[in-house]
Write a protein that holds these residues in place. Structure first.
Motif, PDB file in Angstrom:
ATOM      1  N   ASN A  20       0.830  -1.207   0.000  1.00  0.00           N
ATOM      2  CA  ASN A  20       0.000   0.000   0.000  1.00  0.00           C
ATOM      3  C   ASN A  20       0.863   1.256   0.000  1.00  0.00           C
ATOM      4  O   ASN A  20       0.545   2.251  -0.661  1.00  0.00           O
ATOM      5  N   TYR A  21       1.963   1.208   0.753  1.00  0.00           N
ATOM      6  CA  TYR A  21       2.864   2.373   0.835  1.00  0.00           C
ATOM      7  C   TYR A  21       3.477   2.680  -0.530  1.00  0.00           C
ATOM      8  O   TYR A  21       3.485   3.834  -0.974  1.00  0.00           O
ATOM      9  N   TYR A  22       3.992   1.647  -1.198  1.00  0.00           N
ATOM     10  CA  TYR A  22       4.680   1.880  -2.470  1.00  0.00           C
ATOM     11  C   TYR A  22       3.719   2.082  -3.640  1.00  0.00           C
ATOM     12  O   TYR A  22       3.974   2.892  -4.525  1.00  0.00           O
ATOM     13  N   LEU A  23       2.619   1.352  -3.657  1.00  0.00           N
ATOM     14  CA  LEU A  23       1.710   1.398  -4.792  1.00  0.00           C
ATOM     15  C   LEU A  23       0.619   2.453  -4.661  1.00  0.00           C
ATOM     16  O   LEU A  23       0.066   2.913  -5.660  1.00  0.00           O
ATOM     17  N   LYS A  24       0.274   2.775  -3.427  1.00  0.00           N
ATOM     18  CA  LYS A  24      -0.857   3.682  -3.166  1.00  0.00           C
ATOM     19  C   LYS A  24      -2.148   3.118  -3.761  1.00  0.00           C
ATOM     20  O   LYS A  24      -3.090   3.854  -4.038  1.00  0.00           O
ATOM     21  N   HIS A  25      -2.160   1.816  -3.968  1.00  0.00           N
ATOM     22  CA  HIS A  25      -3.344   1.155  -4.518  1.00  0.00           C
ATOM     23  C   HIS A  25      -3.184  -0.351  -4.315  1.00  0.00           C
ATOM     24  O   HIS A  25      -2.196  -0.810  -3.748  1.00  0.00           O
ATOM     25  N   THR A  26      -4.149  -1.134  -4.808  1.00  0.00           N
ATOM     26  CA  THR A  26      -4.130  -2.582  -4.638  1.00  0.00           C
ATOM     27  C   THR A  26      -3.350  -3.262  -5.760  1.00  0.00           C
ATOM     28  O   THR A  26      -3.102  -2.669  -6.815  1.00  0.00           O
ATOM     29  N   LEU A  27      -3.001  -4.513  -5.553  1.00  0.00           N
ATOM     30  CA  LEU A  27      -2.332  -5.291  -6.597  1.00  0.00           C
ATOM     31  C   LEU A  27      -3.193  -5.442  -7.851  1.00  0.00           C
ATOM     32  O   LEU A  27      -2.702  -5.240  -8.968  1.00  0.00           O
ATOM     33  N   PRO A  28      -4.490  -5.814  -7.727  1.00  0.00           N
ATOM     34  CA  PRO A  28      -5.281  -5.969  -8.957  1.00  0.00           C
ATOM     35  C   PRO A  28      -5.449  -4.680  -9.746  1.00  0.00           C
ATOM     36  O   PRO A  28      -5.660  -4.717 -10.960  1.00  0.00           O
ATOM     37  N   TYR A  29      -5.334  -3.535  -9.065  1.00  0.00           N
ATOM     38  CA  TYR A  29      -5.421  -2.263  -9.778  1.00  0.00           C
ATOM     39  C   TYR A  29      -4.328  -2.166 -10.838  1.00  0.00           C
ATOM     40  O   TYR A  29      -4.541  -1.607 -11.919  1.00  0.00           O
ATOM     41  N   TYR A  30      -3.157  -2.720 -10.536  1.00  0.00           N
ATOM     42  CA  TYR A  30      -2.028  -2.640 -11.460  1.00  0.00           C
ATOM     43  C   TYR A  30      -1.819  -3.924 -12.263  1.00  0.00           C
ATOM     44  O   TYR A  30      -0.835  -4.030 -13.011  1.00  0.00           O
ATOM     45  N   ALA A  31      -2.717  -4.876 -12.147  1.00  0.00           N
ATOM     46  CA  ALA A  31      -2.497  -6.178 -12.777  1.00  0.00           C
ATOM     47  C   ALA A  31      -2.326  -6.090 -14.290  1.00  0.00           C
ATOM     48  O   ALA A  31      -1.579  -6.877 -14.883  1.00  0.00           O
ATOM     49  N   SER A  32      -2.994  -5.163 -14.947  1.00  0.00           N
ATOM     50  CA  SER A  32      -2.899  -5.064 -16.409  1.00  0.00           C
ATOM     51  C   SER A  32      -2.007  -3.906 -16.857  1.00  0.00           C
ATOM     52  O   SER A  32      -1.960  -3.581 -18.042  1.00  0.00           O
ATOM     53  N   TRP A  33      -1.282  -3.295 -15.915  1.00  0.00           N
ATOM     54  CA  TRP A  33      -0.440  -2.143 -16.243  1.00  0.00           C
ATOM     55  C   TRP A  33       0.546  -2.467 -17.362  1.00  0.00           C
ATOM     56  O   TRP A  33       0.741  -1.685 -18.290  1.00  0.00           O
ATOM     57  N   ALA A  81      16.658 -10.615  -6.497  1.00  0.00           N
ATOM     58  CA  ALA A  81      18.021 -10.234  -6.128  1.00  0.00           C
ATOM     59  C   ALA A  81      18.084  -8.759  -5.738  1.00  0.00           C
ATOM     60  O   ALA A  81      18.859  -8.363  -4.866  1.00  0.00           O
ATOM     61  N   GLU A  82      17.251  -7.961  -6.369  1.00  0.00           N
ATOM     62  CA  GLU A  82      17.263  -6.518  -6.135  1.00  0.00           C
ATOM     63  C   GLU A  82      16.500  -6.127  -4.873  1.00  0.00           C
ATOM     64  O   GLU A  82      16.886  -5.199  -4.168  1.00  0.00           O
ATOM     65  N   LEU A  83      15.416  -6.858  -4.569  1.00  0.00           N
ATOM     66  CA  LEU A  83      14.528  -6.467  -3.472  1.00  0.00           C
ATOM     67  C   LEU A  83      14.680  -7.317  -2.217  1.00  0.00           C
ATOM     68  O   LEU A  83      14.380  -6.845  -1.111  1.00  0.00           O
ATOM     69  N   PRO A  92      15.334   3.650  -4.157  1.00  0.00           N
ATOM     70  CA  PRO A  92      14.325   4.705  -4.240  1.00  0.00           C
ATOM     71  C   PRO A  92      12.926   4.103  -4.279  1.00  0.00           C
ATOM     72  O   PRO A  92      12.720   3.026  -4.856  1.00  0.00           O
ATOM     73  N   ASP A  93      11.971   4.780  -3.690  1.00  0.00           N
ATOM     74  CA  ASP A  93      10.590   4.278  -3.681  1.00  0.00           C
ATOM     75  C   ASP A  93      10.092   3.993  -5.091  1.00  0.00           C
ATOM     76  O   ASP A  93       9.345   3.027  -5.311  1.00  0.00           O
ATOM     77  N   SER A  94      10.495   4.830  -6.052  1.00  0.00           N
ATOM     78  CA  SER A  94      10.008   4.676  -7.421  1.00  0.00           C
ATOM     79  C   SER A  94      10.485   3.359  -8.040  1.00  0.00           C
ATOM     80  O   SER A  94       9.763   2.742  -8.834  1.00  0.00           O
ATOM     81  N   VAL A  95      11.684   2.910  -7.670  1.00  0.00           N
ATOM     82  CA  VAL A  95      12.208   1.647  -8.199  1.00  0.00           C
ATOM     83  C   VAL A  95      11.446   0.474  -7.604  1.00  0.00           C
ATOM     84  O   VAL A  95      11.043  -0.448  -8.320  1.00  0.00           O
ATOM     85  N   VAL A  96      11.227   0.516  -6.298  1.00  0.00           N
ATOM     86  CA  VAL A  96      10.466  -0.561  -5.646  1.00  0.00           C
ATOM     87  C   VAL A  96       9.054  -0.608  -6.214  1.00  0.00           C
ATOM     88  O   VAL A  96       8.523  -1.683  -6.519  1.00  0.00           O
ATOM     89  N   ARG A  97       8.454   0.555  -6.363  1.00  0.00           N
ATOM     90  CA  ARG A  97       7.089   0.637  -6.892  1.00  0.00           C
ATOM     91  C   ARG A  97       7.004  -0.014  -8.268  1.00  0.00           C
ATOM     92  O   ARG A  97       6.092  -0.812  -8.542  1.00  0.00           O
ATOM     93  N   ASN A 102       5.327  -4.432 -11.900  1.00  0.00           N
ATOM     94  CA  ASN A 102       5.658  -5.455 -12.887  1.00  0.00           C
ATOM     95  C   ASN A 102       5.331  -6.856 -12.376  1.00  0.00           C
ATOM     96  O   ASN A 102       4.737  -7.670 -13.090  1.00  0.00           O
ATOM     97  N   MET A 103       5.710  -7.147 -11.128  1.00  0.00           N
ATOM     98  CA  MET A 103       5.465  -8.485 -10.591  1.00  0.00           C
ATOM     99  C   MET A 103       3.980  -8.784 -10.462  1.00  0.00           C
ATOM    100  O   MET A 103       3.564  -9.941 -10.594  1.00  0.00           O
TER     101      MET A 103
END
Length: 242
Positions: A20-33, A81-83, A92-97, A102-103
């Protein structure tokens, strides 16, 4: 979206708070990003992160494919490996986000039976694999991508309603699915790919499918969806474990 929704329901409180902190939304919200932005020049590299090639024997994913720019398993190895091991805290938050976005797409996607690219001497390329419907050609890939709604059982259902129908496994069964190595996961994912070609050979007229055949197709896609969701949750729970 269904697999990402299932993953969202199985996050630990710590992982949910971090997502929630990194995405500011749910996983399914970004599922088709990744589908929406795969054509954008800045995100051209994601085009190959929806599927993975198998080894020459067709038994497992080729882990060397995509380190980091190729197949889906290579991207997952790179992301972990990165996370992993708390390394995300130094990024940076933007990289984690972006990694999470993507995942949310490609971990469920890699479990889709037709997101597996086999050597041509084992299974033909999908562009050469067509189905038929009242004399019209139907994309083999598109059929499997939409087969949770096959024969009308769940057409127009929300992913919440679909998830409620298929996310019924016990905690012990879920833990078994989430256990093992990426190599173990790779083998059972590829096995589902072989089964998909057996259940629905190229050239099939989908109007001739029996109820039993439809049920087997639905069962396989349901299995792939819930496994993808459970494993996405496991990956995120592991990354964000305190």
């Amino acid at each position: 979206g269904t697999a990402a929704y299932i993953a969202d329901q199985h996050l630990t409180p710590e992982a949910k708070a971090k997502c929630n902190y990194y995405l500011k939304h749910t996983l399914p919200y970004y599922a088709s990003w990744m589908d929406a932005y795969r054509g954008a020049k800045a995100f051209k590299y994601v085009n190959s992160t929806h599927s993975g090639k198998t080894t020459a024997d067709g038994n497992t994913f080729d882990f060397e494919q995509g380190k980091p720019a190729g197949g889906v398993m290579g991207h997952l190895v790179s992301a972990l490996a990165e996370l992993g091991d708390g390394k995300y805290k130094n990024l940076p938050d933007s990289v984690v986000r972006q990694r999470l976005i993507n995942m949310a797409h490609y971990v469920p996607d890699m479990h889709c039976p037709v997101h597996i690219v086999f050597p041509e001497d084992i299974h033909p390329k999908q562009k050469n694999m067509q189905l038929h419907n009242n004399g019209k050609s139907v994309s083999y890939h598109s059929f499997w991508d939409t087969s949770l709604g096959h024969d009308g059982r769940q057409q127009k259902w929300s992913y919440e309603k679909i998830a409620a129908t298929i996310d019924t496994l016990s905690e012990e069964e879920i833990k078994a699915i989430q256990s093992g190595t990426l190599e173990d996961w790779s083998c059972d994912i590829v096995e589902m790919g072989h089964l998909s070609r057996k259940l629905l050979p190229p050239g099939t007229d989908i109007n001739t499918l029996t109820k039993e055949q439809k049920d087997e197709i639905f069962k396989l896609v349901s299995k792939a969806t819930i496994i993808g969701g459970y494993r996405l949750a496991h990956i995120l729970n592991t990354i964000f474990a305190e």
